[in-house]
Design a protein around this motif. Structure first.
Motif, short mmCIF file in Angstrom:
data_model
loop_
_atom_site.label_atom_id
_atom_site.label_comp_id
_atom_site.label_asym_id
_atom_site.label_seq_id
_atom_site.Cartn_x
_atom_site.Cartn_y
_atom_site.Cartn_z
N UNK A 129 57.07 94.64 36.14
CA UNK A 129 56.49 93.64 35.26
C UNK A 129 54.97 93.72 35.23
N UNK A 130 54.41 93.68 34.03
CA UNK A 130 52.96 93.53 33.88
C UNK A 130 52.65 92.04 34.01
N UNK A 131 51.73 91.72 34.91
CA UNK A 131 51.45 90.31 35.22
C UNK A 131 50.33 89.80 34.32
N UNK A 132 50.70 88.84 33.47
CA UNK A 132 49.75 88.26 32.52
C UNK A 132 49.51 86.77 32.78
N UNK A 133 50.51 86.11 33.40
CA UNK A 133 50.46 84.66 33.54
C UNK A 133 51.43 84.25 34.66
N UNK A 134 51.55 82.96 34.88
CA UNK A 134 52.38 82.46 35.97
C UNK A 134 53.85 82.79 35.75
N UNK A 135 54.29 82.81 34.50
CA UNK A 135 55.70 83.09 34.24
C UNK A 135 56.06 84.53 34.60
N UNK A 136 55.21 85.48 34.24
CA UNK A 136 55.50 86.87 34.59
C UNK A 136 55.40 87.08 36.10
N UNK A 137 54.49 86.34 36.76
CA UNK A 137 54.39 86.44 38.22
C UNK A 137 55.66 85.91 38.89
N UNK A 138 56.18 84.77 38.39
CA UNK A 138 57.40 84.20 38.96
C UNK A 138 58.61 85.10 38.70
N UNK A 139 58.64 85.75 37.55
CA UNK A 139 59.72 86.70 37.27
C UNK A 139 59.71 87.83 38.28
N UNK A 140 58.52 88.34 38.58
CA UNK A 140 58.40 89.44 39.54
C UNK A 140 58.81 89.00 40.94
N UNK A 141 58.38 87.83 41.37
CA UNK A 141 58.70 87.37 42.72
C UNK A 141 60.19 87.04 42.86
N UNK A 142 60.79 86.49 41.81
CA UNK A 142 62.23 86.21 41.85
C UNK A 142 63.03 87.50 41.99
N UNK A 143 62.62 88.54 41.27
CA UNK A 143 63.30 89.83 41.37
C UNK A 143 63.21 90.38 42.79
N UNK A 144 62.04 90.26 43.42
CA UNK A 144 61.88 90.75 44.79
C UNK A 144 62.84 90.03 45.73
N UNK A 145 62.91 88.71 45.63
CA UNK A 145 63.78 87.94 46.52
C UNK A 145 65.24 88.31 46.29
#
Length: 378
Positions: free
Chosen positions: A195-211
């Motif tokens: 994921x390219x991180x642009x905002x809080x939503x893309x950051x949360x998407x990335x962290x959820x995938x990691x978990x």
């Protein structure tokens, strides 16, 4: 736990209050810690995979997990880059040194070892899902966190910091970093998971995938994910894998008297560390040569240099009962950043290949691939 069993980098000791400039610094420190956690798992699982003799499916399962850990490392680095941090993976503060404890002082010690049943159980412990508070009995480096997933859950609470900045008409995310992040557009990943991180939503998407890929504990369906790492290792733990008798936690300098093996280990360490240096460079660079830097360096270092050296080393006897292995040691380049480091790697690889004249046909492509690497100073 002794001090040398931890990375020199000082990880956060507890869950912070996500407020103001100090909150942003803590969020950056959490993400750098996340990168160190992910980086420590990659050699761990690679070493196990290379130790497997004849079970290609089992080795492949280890490598699937490695690929996802690399994705997680890239995602954590992308978020850190997006919020103004500088991702670091090379140097004594950041590069793994085994054996090491990350979270669990008495329960989980990370070691480079053959993929024995007991060792795979360690991987299960490392990737174990979040458990109820009453069941938490182990000590750990981060007193407020009891699993990797819980650590990431807390990091997602940084959303409160983003809300605070937005209330002032500001943002913690810098759009100028988008071209410096790992992404499918530069060839560094093959699907939209990076994921390219642009905002809080893309950051949360990335962290959820990691978990979810690691523990499977969020209960959310994740695209491109069939099993969590915990589930993969649970399956592998049921097997009795035939492994090469590789040395545990190999230290390159311990083999100094075995000149050919020592030279090959040095070449491996230098390639591994040049890969880490290349990754750091990519988080700071978005020029025209970015795609070539990914294909020439990242891909070649992993697939046509480090992998064949690893396969070669695990078959080389160092005692009557023990084989060598890829050491994943920190190599400190003698020269300055850039061309001198590349020339040093190329010289080490040439010397390593020359030390095994009877295996020249197998090893010569490694030297050729090294000679085709790019200078990271561009």
């Amino acid at each position: 736990m002794s001090e040398h069993d931890q990375p020199i980098f000082k990880a956060p000791k507890n869950a912070p209050t996500w407020k103001g400039p100090q909150g942003l610094k803590e969020l950056q420190r959490h993400l750098q810690t996340a990168m160190i956690l992910e980086l420590h798992t990659i050699p761990l699982y690679l070493y196990a995979a290379y130790s497997v003799k004849n079970d290609q499916l089992a080795a492949y399962k280890f490598l699937v997990v490695v690929r996802q850990e690399m994705l997680h490392l890239g995602l954590a680095g992308n978020i850190l880059c997006a919020i103004g941090g500088t991702p670091k993976v090379y140097g004594p503060e950041y590069t793994p040194k085994y054996p090491v404890h990350i979270f669990y002082e008495d329960r989980v010690q990370l070691e480079l070892k053959a993929a024995t049943k007991d060792h795979v159980k360690t991987f299960m412990d490392l990737e174990a899902p979040i458990v109820p508070t009453m069941m938490r009995v182990m000590g750990n480096i981060l007193p407020e966190y009891h699993s990797i997933g819980e650590f990431y859950e807390s990091t997602m609470d940084g959303e409160e910091l983003d809300k605070e900045y937005k209330s002032r008409g500001e943002s913690i995310f810098n759009p100028d970093t988008i071209g410096k992040q790992f992404q499918t557009a530069d060839g560094s990943w093959y699907d939209e998971d990076m994921t390219v991180i642009r905002d809080i939503e893309s950051a949360k998407t990335a962290l959820t995938l990691i978990i979810e890929q690691g523990e499977g504990s969020t209960g959310k369906a994740i695209k491109n994910t069939i099993q969590s790492h915990f589930e993969v290792f649970k399956e592998l733990h049921e097997l009795d894998l035939d492994c090469y008798p590789v040395v545990t936690n190999p230290s390159t300098e311990e083999f100094a008297e075995n000149v050919p093996i020592h030279k090959m280990m040095l070449a491996f360490d230098a390639a591994y560390c040049y890969l880490l240096m290349t990754m750091e460079r990519l988080w700071t660079y978005e020029g025209a040569m970015r795609g070539r830097l990914v294909s020439n360096n990242v891909m070649n270092l992993m697939l046509t240099i480090m992998r064949p050296i690893s396969h070669f080393l695990v078959k080389q006897k160092v005692t009557d009962i023990m084989n060598a292995g890829p050491p994943f040691n920190l190599y400190t380049f003698k020269g300055v950043f850039g061309k001198t480091a590349l020339r040093e790697l190329q010289k080490l690889t040439h010397d390593a290949v020359a030390a095994f004249p009877n295996d020249i046909n197998e090893l010569q492509p490694i030297e050729e691939a090294t000679n085709n690497l790019m200078d990271i100073g561009l």
